[in-house]
Design an enzyme around this catalytic site. Structure first.
Site, PDB file in Angstrom:
ATOM      1  N   GLY A 256       0.790  -1.233   0.000  1.00 10.66           N
ATOM      2  CA  GLY A 256       0.000   0.000   0.000  1.00 10.66           C
ATOM      3  C   GLY A 256       0.816   1.274   0.000  1.00 10.66           C
ATOM      4  N   PRO A 299       5.055  -4.710  -1.152  1.00 11.17           N
ATOM      5  CA  PRO A 299       4.871  -3.577  -2.064  1.00 11.17           C
ATOM      6  C   PRO A 299       4.502  -4.028  -3.472  1.00 11.17           C
ATOM      7  CG  PRO A 299       7.206  -3.995  -1.719  1.00 11.17           C
ATOM      8  CD  PRO A 299       6.466  -4.936  -0.806  1.00 11.17           C
ATOM      9  N   GLY A 300       3.605  -3.317  -4.103  1.00  7.90           N
ATOM     10  CA  GLY A 300       3.256  -3.567  -5.499  1.00  7.90           C
ATOM     11  C   GLY A 300       3.446  -2.266  -6.265  1.00  7.90           C
ATOM     12  N   ARG A 301       2.464  -1.377  -6.104  1.00 10.32           N
ATOM     13  CA  ARG A 301       2.469  -0.096  -6.803  1.00 10.32           C
ATOM     14  C   ARG A 301       3.777   0.675  -6.647  1.00 10.32           C
ATOM     15  NH1 ARG A 301      -2.197   2.696  -7.582  1.00 10.32           N
ATOM     16  NH2 ARG A 301      -3.154   1.483  -5.929  1.00 10.32           N
ATOM     17  N   ARG A 336      -8.735   3.185 -14.143  1.00  7.39           N
ATOM     18  CA  ARG A 336      -8.575   3.785 -12.820  1.00  7.39           C
ATOM     19  C   ARG A 336      -9.277   5.130 -12.653  1.00  7.39           C
ATOM     20  NH1 ARG A 336      -4.269   5.079 -10.836  1.00  7.39           N
ATOM     21  NH2 ARG A 336      -4.772   4.511  -8.702  1.00  7.39           N
ATOM     22  N   TYR A 340     -11.664   4.993  -9.511  1.00  5.09           N
ATOM     23  CA  TYR A 340     -11.250   5.699  -8.288  1.00  5.09           C
ATOM     24  C   TYR A 340     -11.153   7.203  -8.462  1.00  5.09           C
ATOM     25  CZ  TYR A 340      -8.991   1.062  -8.054  1.00  5.09           C
ATOM     26  OH  TYR A 340      -8.699  -0.263  -8.136  1.00  5.09           O
ATOM     27  N   CYS A 365     -17.410   3.353 -25.441  1.00  5.10           N
ATOM     28  CA  CYS A 365     -18.768   3.865 -25.522  1.00  5.10           C
ATOM     29  C   CYS A 365     -19.338   4.201 -24.151  1.00  5.10           C
ATOM     30  CB  CYS A 365     -19.634   2.846 -26.242  1.00  5.10           C
ATOM     31  SG  CYS A 365     -19.007   2.504 -27.887  1.00  5.10           S
ATOM     32  N   GLU A 366     -18.644   5.033 -23.411  1.00  8.28           N
ATOM     33  CA  GLU A 366     -19.130   5.518 -22.116  1.00  8.28           C
ATOM     34  C   GLU A 366     -18.645   6.943 -21.955  1.00  8.28           C
ATOM     35  OE1 GLU A 366     -19.062   3.337 -18.614  1.00  8.28           O
ATOM     36  OE2 GLU A 366     -19.192   1.382 -19.598  1.00  8.28           O
ATOM     37  N   TYR A 395      -1.310  -1.744 -11.936  1.00 13.42           N
ATOM     38  CA  TYR A 395      -2.764  -1.827 -12.089  1.00 13.42           C
ATOM     39  C   TYR A 395      -3.256  -1.228 -13.399  1.00 13.42           C
ATOM     40  CZ  TYR A 395      -2.128  -2.957  -7.199  1.00 13.42           C
ATOM     41  OH  TYR A 395      -1.687  -3.543  -6.028  1.00 13.42           O
TER      42      TYR A 395
HETATM   43  C1  LIG Z   1      -3.003  -5.305  -3.254  1.00 12.72           C
HETATM   44  C2  LIG Z   1      -2.259  -5.867  -2.132  1.00 12.72           C
HETATM   45  C3  LIG Z   1      -0.924  -5.494  -1.917  1.00 12.72           C
HETATM   46  C4  LIG Z   1      -0.200  -4.462  -2.744  1.00 12.72           C
HETATM   47  O1  LIG Z   1      -0.757  -3.190  -2.654  1.00 12.72           O
HETATM   48  P1  LIG Z   1       0.024  -1.949  -3.338  1.00 12.72           P
HETATM   49  O2  LIG Z   1      -0.882  -0.811  -3.089  1.00 12.72           O
HETATM   50  O3  LIG Z   1       0.141  -2.275  -4.778  1.00 12.72           O
HETATM   51  O4  LIG Z   1       1.342  -1.841  -2.671  1.00 12.72           O
HETATM   52  C5  LIG Z   1      -0.236  -6.108  -0.886  1.00 12.72           C
HETATM   53  N1  LIG Z   1      -0.827  -7.015  -0.094  1.00 12.72           N
HETATM   54  C6  LIG Z   1      -2.132  -7.397  -0.270  1.00 12.72           C
HETATM   55  C7  LIG Z   1      -2.709  -8.403   0.631  1.00 12.72           C
HETATM   56  C8  LIG Z   1      -2.882  -6.821  -1.273  1.00 12.72           C
HETATM   57  O5  LIG Z   1      -4.154  -7.179  -1.418  1.00 12.72           O
END
Ligand SMILES: *Cc1c(COP(=O)(O)O)cnc(C)c1O
Length: 436
Positions: A256, A299-301, A336, A340, A365-366, A395
């Protein structure tokens, strides 16, 4: 830099410099072209077509390594859902990260990448029987249980000591968008800490002879800016650990960590996070007299978002009350804004000019298929122009759809002046294959 390159930007506001912090590392202007990973955007568009999702490999690797360097004692687990792609998973494996998956499909990509099962975590509020069986068959090291139904099902399916973590809802509000705020009470994810459900879940896992409790897991949301939200999470989770009555070896704090999307937004304070989480963890563990668990973060994003740039071709411009600039992609490659209210910066590649506010819209078409409102583009923007949108690494490929039967764009990795697709463009043949 030559004088010819300098001149257009001197005393002239029509050629803005690159927005700080949004673009992949090393992105720069060469004349009015945009160079990403050593490759000019005009060349990428000509070679791979548009829309095209460009991904800078060095930025991805550097950000992944930064997490490891900031928290060498932790296990850093890449959130595979943010950019599902075997090649990206291989990059993560090579810099020492683990991987989390939330379905058999994401696990299939991990298998294709040869990702070691011992470093894979599976989570998700629903795991179907197929998801669980696929995880057990591949030997995924930890499965994060999210409901009592799942603990019972997993207990029946698993053999000899499958490691399980408990997804806890710690009741921490991370002050982010409601759709991605996953730590507050009264929602679909996890076992509530406050109600006692989390403690009950710990006991249920301990009772199952085929399962072994590996630790506790939580994830308070996405685009979290404040380190204080994680400190509060640590306090609450250590409180829970103290009341468990069994040894908890691992504490997963989820992901997150925010990424900047617009000029002026700051990056996540990774160094501050590492220091303050480490400090809070050792203080709280001493206070409650429990051993310090190994920390996991997911971490992802924050690893991939700023490594991505999407290139679009302008197809039509309509001038009225507002100016609409319509491009060859839209909500099928970036839902997105519609989901959001996400906001993006946009820049025109290849040419400067006096800037005017416009609304960049997609081809779908929106009426809500808007990519960016009120962004500044040269007043004479016209069909055929090339636009670049930064911060599209996380994402975007993951959330893309085939709405209007538009094939999904490729993901093109760039590095040291070389470009290669790591996801190819979806063709009409791909689309037709499913229809009977
Ligand atoms: C989506 C998710 C993440 C990654 O979230 P980011 O906002 O991309 O860092 C990590 N852990 C869990 C359990 C998630 O569902």
């Amino acid at each position: 830099m030559t004088l010819a390159e300098l001149l257009p930007s001197i005393g002239c506001s029509t050629e803005p410099v690159l927005e700080e912090g949004l673009w992949p590392d090393g992105t720069h202007l060469s004349g009015s072209d945009l160079v990403i990973g050593g490759v000019p955007a005009t060349r990428l568009a000509a070679q791979f077509g548009t829309p095209c999702q460009v991904l800078d490999e060095a930025t991805v690797r550097n950000r992944a390594k930064a997490f490891v360097a900031a928290l060498p004692e932790a296990e850093v687990v890449f959130a595979g859902k943010s950019l599902p792609c075997p090649e990206v998973y291989r990059w993560m494996a090579s810099v020492g990260l683990s991987l989390d998956v939330s379905s058999a499909g994401e696990l299939a990509l991990a298998r294709a990448a040869g990702f070691p099962a011992g470093r894979i975590v599976m989570h998700g509020n629903v795991k179907t029987g197929e998801d669980l069986k696929a995880a057990l068959e591949y030997g995924v090291s930890r499965i994060v249980a999210d409901s009592f139904d799942e603990i019972a099902q997993l207990g029946a399916l698993a053999r000899h000591g499958q490691e399980v973590m408990i997804r806890v809802t710690p009741g921490v509000d991370a002050h982010t968008h409601a759709a991605v705020s996953t730590g507050v009470e009264d929602q679909k994810f996890g076992f509530s800490l406050a109600s006692g459900a989390a403690l009950e879940a710990v006991l249920r896992v301990v009772e199952q002879p085929s399962l072994r409790l590996a630790g506790l897991h939580c994830h308070i949301g996405s685009q979290v800016r404040h380190v204080a939200s994680y400190e509060e999470t640590v306090r609450r989770m250590v409180g829970l650990i103290a009341s468990c009555g069994v040894r908890i070896e691992q504490l997963d704090l989820g992901g997150g960590f925010c990424a900047p999307y617009l000029p002026g937004e700051s990056s996540f304070d990774l160094f501050g996070f590492a220091q303050r989480v480490r400090g809070t963890l050792s203080y709280e563990c001493a206070l409650h007299r429990v051993p310090v668990p190994r920390i996991l973060i997911e971490p992802g994003r924050s690893i991939v978002a700023n490594a991505g740039v999407t290139l679009y071709r302008v197809c039509a411009v309509k001038r009225g009350v507002r100016t609409f600039v319509a491009v060859d992609g839209g909500m099928s490659d970036n839902p997105r804004p519609a989901l959001y209210g996400a906001k993006y910066a946009v820049r025109l590649v290849g040419r400067g000019g006096k800037l005017r506010p416009v609304t960049v819209v997609g081809r779908h078409c929106e009426a809500g298929d808007v990519l960016a409102e009120n962004v500044l583009l040269p007043a004479d923007v016209h069909a055929g122009d090339l636009l670049a949108v930064p911060v599209t690494g996380a994402y975007h490929h993951a959330l893309a759809s085939n709405y209007n039967q538009v094939g999904r764009p490729p993901v093109v990795a760039v590095r040291d002046g070389l470009a290669r697709p790591i996801v190819r463009r979806e063709t009409e043949e791909d689309l037709l294959r499913r229809y009977v």
